[in-house]
Design a protein around this motif. Sequence first.
Motif: not given
Length: 506
Positions: A465-477
């Motif tokens: 989860m923290q990788e998605n939050i810290s690295l991504c400009d947008r997250i498609v779920v």
Amino acid sequence: MSEKIICSISHVCKEFPGVKALDDVNFDVREGEIHAIVGENGAGKSTLMNILSGVYKPTSGKIIFDGKEVSPNAPIEASALGIAMIHQELSLSHTLSVAENIFQARQPKGRFGLIDRKKLYADSRALLDQVGLKGMDPSTLVRNINVSQQQQVEIAKALSQNARFLILDEPTSALTPNETKVLFEIMAELKKKGFTMLYISHKLDEIMSISDRITVLRDGKYIGTLVTKETTITDMISMMVGREYSGGYTRAHYMDDDDYAKARPLMEVRNLSVKGKVDDVSFTLYEGEVLGLAGLVGAGRSEVLQAVFGADPRVSGQVFVNGVELTRKNTSEAIKHGIGLVPEGRKTQGLYLKFSVEDNMTIVWLNSLLKSLGLINSRSEAEHAQTYRERLRVKTPSLEQRIVNLSGGNQQKAIIARWLMNEPKILFLDEPTQGIDVGAKNEIYEIIDELAASGVSVVMVSSEMQENISLCDRIVVLYEGRITGTIRHSEANEKSVMALMSGQKQ
């Protein structure tokens, strides 16, 4: 937990050609404890476990097990001593039943030397009950049960061999959070019964929740042993990397509304469907963007990447790169249009394990190395491989080293180097930091940041989860193959992402 020492690792060294994998490692394991072993890739964890389980012989030093010096020459000899290793890559035979796997080559025999099926199934049920699979039909084929259940069958197999000392190597790498919880409950029950467990994982929060003590290795050396309840993740990481650790990764720049207003759409995926896996998925990728695909295991994340890349067939949908539709739907077309894929299965999908580091790096770029008569320019190949070895800080004795001998983090960087040589416009990263240590993770985070800053677009799948939050400009779920929502970096937090991953619409 007893104070009795069940296993002493005494001044153990192990040398391979050009590499000292273990250097005077010295610590004890107590009976009935869950003892975690942590360290960066290349720290010597796997080498030590392979010595304990009889795969390798130490160059020097000794192992004292249950009061006696032991030196198993093969896993079967370690098993006879009561030591069993459950590998990250499970070793079950998918075409055999659960019972046949548990008692493989040891099935009970009845009259005329035939297998006693009644006893085989009864003994298997008793073991399955112990590992949380009460009610499972032991005649079920292993290919028809999920990965979590296969992990439990592996533990049952170890118990059937009277193992008292279990080595679990990255056991949760392919498990969902709920499956991990079940595994930890089984481990807690085994601990109550007096079993001793060595637990190896790069998931440090798991280490903190399940272990009694933690031994840290670095560069093949013993650094220290911590009592889990008296330490923190920060303390552990600082010992692993040899310096003070300040926390998670933050990129230099995230795309905001103004950036998106000016950004050029680079790739469009329209109404993509993959049979039984992905249903009507559409999204746009912008130049220089890091886009995350998040979801629980089985949500269809990897399948989206593989279908867009042309590795898996799609039943419907269109993919456009720079406005040009990819109609041939194969990997050659995707590569031609500047797409690269670092797959989830590093060893099974990404590496040529018997080839050298150089060969693995240059395999996609070979056409650019051809001279007249179709010969490869070996000098140019070596120069480019060396350039990317230095750029990505790939640790290897030489480029001629077989890539199977590198640590997981360095193998991953070699695969990334392969695609960077091809100067991609778009790079797909499927679980880019799975099974690698915190130091190598930060190096890969820096590579992702540098790629985005240079205009390369990245699509990343991560179960952290923290990788998605810290690295991504947008997250498609994704949830069960469909998109439930898209979240900007400024709005992303664990609660908002988890709600979409659980099937709640945005």
